[in-house]
Write a protein that holds these residues in place. Sequence first.
Motif, PDB file in Angstrom:
ATOM      1  N   ALA A 129     192.784  46.391  72.473  1.00 50.70           N
ATOM      2  CA  ALA A 129     192.016  46.607  71.246  1.00 50.70           C
ATOM      3  C   ALA A 129     192.242  45.480  70.249  1.00 50.70           C
ATOM      4  CB  ALA A 129     192.396  47.948  70.619  1.00 50.70           C
ATOM      5  N   ASN A 130     193.431  44.889  70.266  1.00 52.41           N
ATOM      6  CA  ASN A 130     193.763  43.804  69.329  1.00 52.41           C
ATOM      7  C   ASN A 130     193.505  42.419  69.895  1.00 52.41           C
ATOM      8  OD1 ASN A 130     194.703  45.531  67.253  1.00 52.41           O
ATOM      9  ND2 ASN A 130     196.676  45.740  68.289  1.00 52.41           N
ATOM     10  N   TRP A 131     193.613  42.278  71.222  1.00 47.70           N
ATOM     11  CA  TRP A 131     193.571  40.933  71.826  1.00 47.70           C
ATOM     12  C   TRP A 131     192.384  40.705  72.753  1.00 47.70           C
ATOM     13  CZ3 TRP A 131     196.803  37.061  70.374  1.00 47.70           C
ATOM     14  CH2 TRP A 131     197.916  37.439  69.609  1.00 47.70           C
ATOM     15  N   GLY A 132     191.587  41.742  72.998  1.00 46.66           N
ATOM     16  CA  GLY A 132     190.468  41.593  73.934  1.00 46.66           C
ATOM     17  C   GLY A 132     189.546  40.434  73.561  1.00 46.66           C
ATOM     18  N   GLN A 133     189.028  39.754  74.570  1.00 47.05           N
ATOM     19  CA  GLN A 133     188.157  38.581  74.378  1.00 47.05           C
ATOM     20  C   GLN A 133     186.892  38.717  75.220  1.00 47.05           C
ATOM     21  OE1 GLN A 133     189.087  35.763  72.327  1.00 47.05           O
ATOM     22  NE2 GLN A 133     190.687  37.201  71.670  1.00 47.05           N
ATOM     23  N   ASP A 134     185.880  37.941  74.848  1.00 46.95           N
ATOM     24  CA  ASP A 134     184.646  37.837  75.646  1.00 46.95           C
ATOM     25  C   ASP A 134     184.651  36.458  76.290  1.00 46.95           C
ATOM     26  OD1 ASP A 134     182.165  37.897  76.772  1.00 46.95           O
ATOM     27  OD2 ASP A 134     181.058  37.802  74.889  1.00 46.95           O
ATOM     28  N   GLY A 135     185.259  36.362  77.441  1.00 41.99           N
ATOM     29  CA  GLY A 135     185.440  35.058  78.086  1.00 41.99           C
ATOM     30  C   GLY A 135     184.241  34.565  78.861  1.00 41.99           C
ATOM     31  N   ASN A 136     183.274  35.445  79.162  1.00 40.56           N
ATOM     32  CA  ASN A 136     182.112  35.010  79.938  1.00 40.56           C
ATOM     33  C   ASN A 136     180.811  35.101  79.141  1.00 40.56           C
ATOM     34  OD1 ASN A 136     181.952  37.776  79.839  1.00 40.56           O
ATOM     35  ND2 ASN A 136     181.391  38.045  81.987  1.00 40.56           N
ATOM     36  N   ASP A 137     180.938  35.268  77.816  1.00 45.47           N
ATOM     37  CA  ASP A 137     179.766  35.223  76.913  1.00 45.47           C
ATOM     38  C   ASP A 137     178.687  36.236  77.278  1.00 45.47           C
ATOM     39  OD1 ASP A 137     180.901  33.045  75.489  1.00 45.47           O
ATOM     40  OD2 ASP A 137     180.160  31.664  77.024  1.00 45.47           O
ATOM     41  N   ASP A 138     179.095  37.431  77.674  1.00 45.63           N
ATOM     42  CA  ASP A 138     178.094  38.457  77.959  1.00 45.63           C
ATOM     43  C   ASP A 138     177.996  39.482  76.842  1.00 45.63           C
ATOM     44  OD1 ASP A 138     180.429  39.872  78.269  1.00 45.63           O
ATOM     45  OD2 ASP A 138     179.938  40.692  80.255  1.00 45.63           O
ATOM     46  N   GLY A 139     178.669  39.231  75.718  1.00 47.73           N
ATOM     47  CA  GLY A 139     178.607  40.136  74.586  1.00 47.73           C
ATOM     48  C   GLY A 139     179.526  41.341  74.694  1.00 47.73           C
ATOM     49  N   ARG A 140     180.393  41.372  75.732  1.00 47.54           N
ATOM     50  CA  ARG A 140     181.308  42.498  75.914  1.00 47.54           C
ATOM     51  C   ARG A 140     182.736  42.001  76.075  1.00 47.54           C
ATOM     52  NH1 ARG A 140     180.454  45.214  80.889  1.00 47.54           N
ATOM     53  NH2 ARG A 140     181.545  46.990  79.984  1.00 47.54           N
ATOM     54  N   LYS A 141     183.688  42.853  75.741  1.00 47.19           N
ATOM     55  CA  LYS A 141     185.109  42.577  75.963  1.00 47.19           C
ATOM     56  C   LYS A 141     185.607  43.608  76.964  1.00 47.19           C
ATOM     57  CE  LYS A 141     185.772  40.753  71.280  1.00 47.19           C
ATOM     58  NZ  LYS A 141     186.479  40.924  69.984  1.00 47.19           N
ATOM     59  N   ASP A 142     185.684  43.203  78.225  1.00 48.07           N
ATOM     60  CA  ASP A 142     185.963  44.134  79.313  1.00 48.07           C
ATOM     61  C   ASP A 142     187.286  43.755  79.978  1.00 48.07           C
ATOM     62  OD1 ASP A 142     186.019  45.761  81.508  1.00 48.07           O
ATOM     63  OD2 ASP A 142     184.107  45.107  82.349  1.00 48.07           O
ATOM     64  N   PRO A 143     188.319  44.603  79.902  1.00 44.58           N
ATOM     65  CA  PRO A 143     189.604  44.251  80.514  1.00 44.58           C
ATOM     66  C   PRO A 143     189.533  44.132  82.019  1.00 44.58           C
ATOM     67  CG  PRO A 143     189.603  46.548  79.795  1.00 44.58           C
ATOM     68  CD  PRO A 143     188.353  45.922  79.249  1.00 44.58           C
ATOM     69  N   ASN A 144     188.478  44.678  82.648  1.00 50.22           N
ATOM     70  CA  ASN A 144     188.318  44.549  84.093  1.00 50.22           C
ATOM     71  C   ASN A 144     187.509  43.313  84.486  1.00 50.22           C
ATOM     72  OD1 ASN A 144     189.626  46.877  85.498  1.00 50.22           O
ATOM     73  ND2 ASN A 144     188.410  48.019  84.016  1.00 50.22           N
ATOM     74  N   ASN A 145     187.154  42.482  83.512  1.00 46.60           N
ATOM     75  CA  ASN A 145     186.477  41.222  83.810  1.00 46.60           C
ATOM     76  C   ASN A 145     187.508  40.109  83.762  1.00 46.60           C
ATOM     77  OD1 ASN A 145     185.082  38.596  82.695  1.00 46.60           O
ATOM     78  ND2 ASN A 145     183.493  39.755  83.748  1.00 46.60           N
TER      79      ASN A 145
END
Length: 590
Positions: free
Chosen positions: A189-205
């Motif tokens: 919740a504090n550190w999640g990122q959108d590393g593939n620029d899909d508009g989501r922060k998914d820990p399983n990506n």
Amino acid sequence: MAAQFGRRLRKGATTTAVAAVVVAALSASGAPGSPLVSGSGDQQAAGTTPSPDESAATGNSPYYTELPPLNTPDKPGTGTRLPVVGGSEAGIPASILAAYKKAEQEISASDAACRLPWQLLAAIGKVESGQARGGRVDANGTTFSPILGPVLDGRGFAMIKDTDNGAYDGDSTHDRAVGPMQFIPSTWANWGQDGNDDGRKDPNNIYDAALAAGRYLCAGSRDLSLAGDLDRAVLSYNHSNAYLRTVRSWFDYYRRGTHEIPDGTGALPPDLGGGTTPDRTGPGSSPSGSAKPKPGNTPKPDPKPGDGTTSPKPDPKPSETLAAVKNAGTGPLAATAGEAFAERIKVRAENGSGGPLAKVSVTFTITGDTDAAFADGKKSATLTTGTDGTVTAPVLRAGEKTGTFKVRAAATGRSVPPVTYEATVAARRADAVARTDDKALTAAPGAEFADTVEVKATYKGKAAAGVAVTATMITDAEKPVENDKGPYFKGEDDKAVRTLTGLRTGADGTLKLPKIYADGTAGTYKLRLTTEGGATVVIELKVEASEPSGTPDPSGTPEPSTSPEPSTSPKPSTSPKPSTSPEPSGTSAA
């Protein structure tokens, strides 16, 4: 079913035993960075492991304890005679490797002082999830099913009550570490990122998780080129010296050499071999109701190309190796809401010699906050390059949502950097605007216009919804400007305003203007409405005094005119009585 994994490290006596084996193995191999182990399990090695001061990213969840092969892959030119390992232990699945390198590049651009090496992310990814279960991810880098650690309910593990209402881990009672980098939900919740620029922060990506892990490791102005800072960073991920030693061993292993392998062909830790996904009730425990496997009976995965169980293939020629995916002349991507983009995205696959490479699978993916889609309504499309090395994406169609979004073109399952395009969707434009009625618009000086002005904007004959409109009271000059007298709108504090912006047509293309007021100056005036797209209509407004009908009442309410009383007709004059003729004497009236 969400895949889980076991064969993790047990604290206490188990830790000590494993650590002793680690030291013996590394000492025998001569591997660099062999850790020192004290006699009490997780006690800190003197002078090597600073105590962490952060909460662990994984919640101190258990992890894989397998170590690298004793003969680590050798970097070219090191002068040693260690054999180069060609198996999947030294290989990293293509998408996973691409994510680690992309995270390193992004953090290098934004936090160069951290000096994050991608091999550290690879080491943690290996220890935490076996490189996302051997690279079993889709074209976007998302695991085919969630990777979940054990329930952190205090039974053999830390006690962490639910913080995400089960949104990430499916457990609304306790938390579990999630994804290929094993973040607990509160840390994500504090550190999640959108590393593939899909508009989501998914820990399983893997792209999202790798970038988040990199930023977490770089926290606190760390310089990961310094051993002390690197140790502190790893310990902040999991508060265990045995964990630090395990990560360090893989970090050193990957730094000495690695290579890319296809997604889904990576080696799995022993208890995931052969595709099994055992349940787990505690670190190192066997599935409920089953016996622990006997030594030597651990199932082995089926041989796969490049996993070390078959003879290595000769290195491909440069002309057969994919080196880059590049833009092949795609122009600006812009469209109006609801319409197709005139420009098509085109990329070119190049080999190691810079020439075209055919039969390369390329996946085009739409990312960002948009309802745009390819012609078939899908958000992604996978096509293959032709003999000239090029491939063109399907027609891209804009939705109703305006703004920018991105389209990424990536070689499917390869670590080659993708090409990213920015696309823009503009609001619908109007090519015509007109009044919806033809009533005359008149008002007396100082009064308001009784009728409301309503217009309708159209584009190619259809209602143009959401079109921006500007309304201005203009002069009657050859080059009109805003008028400083005559009709006006009311702004803040009821001040006169003669230009309105930010107006937009409704779903049916119509727009009703606010009330219009007349000042004290009579005359004929003009109101101009201009739409986004340049359509214009000029409307006539008249301010004219009403016919005079008596003196107006000072209060503003005209006093009804009083008809003057009719003048009193003079009484008719009395005719003088006729003089009486003297009667003739002696004569009587007969």
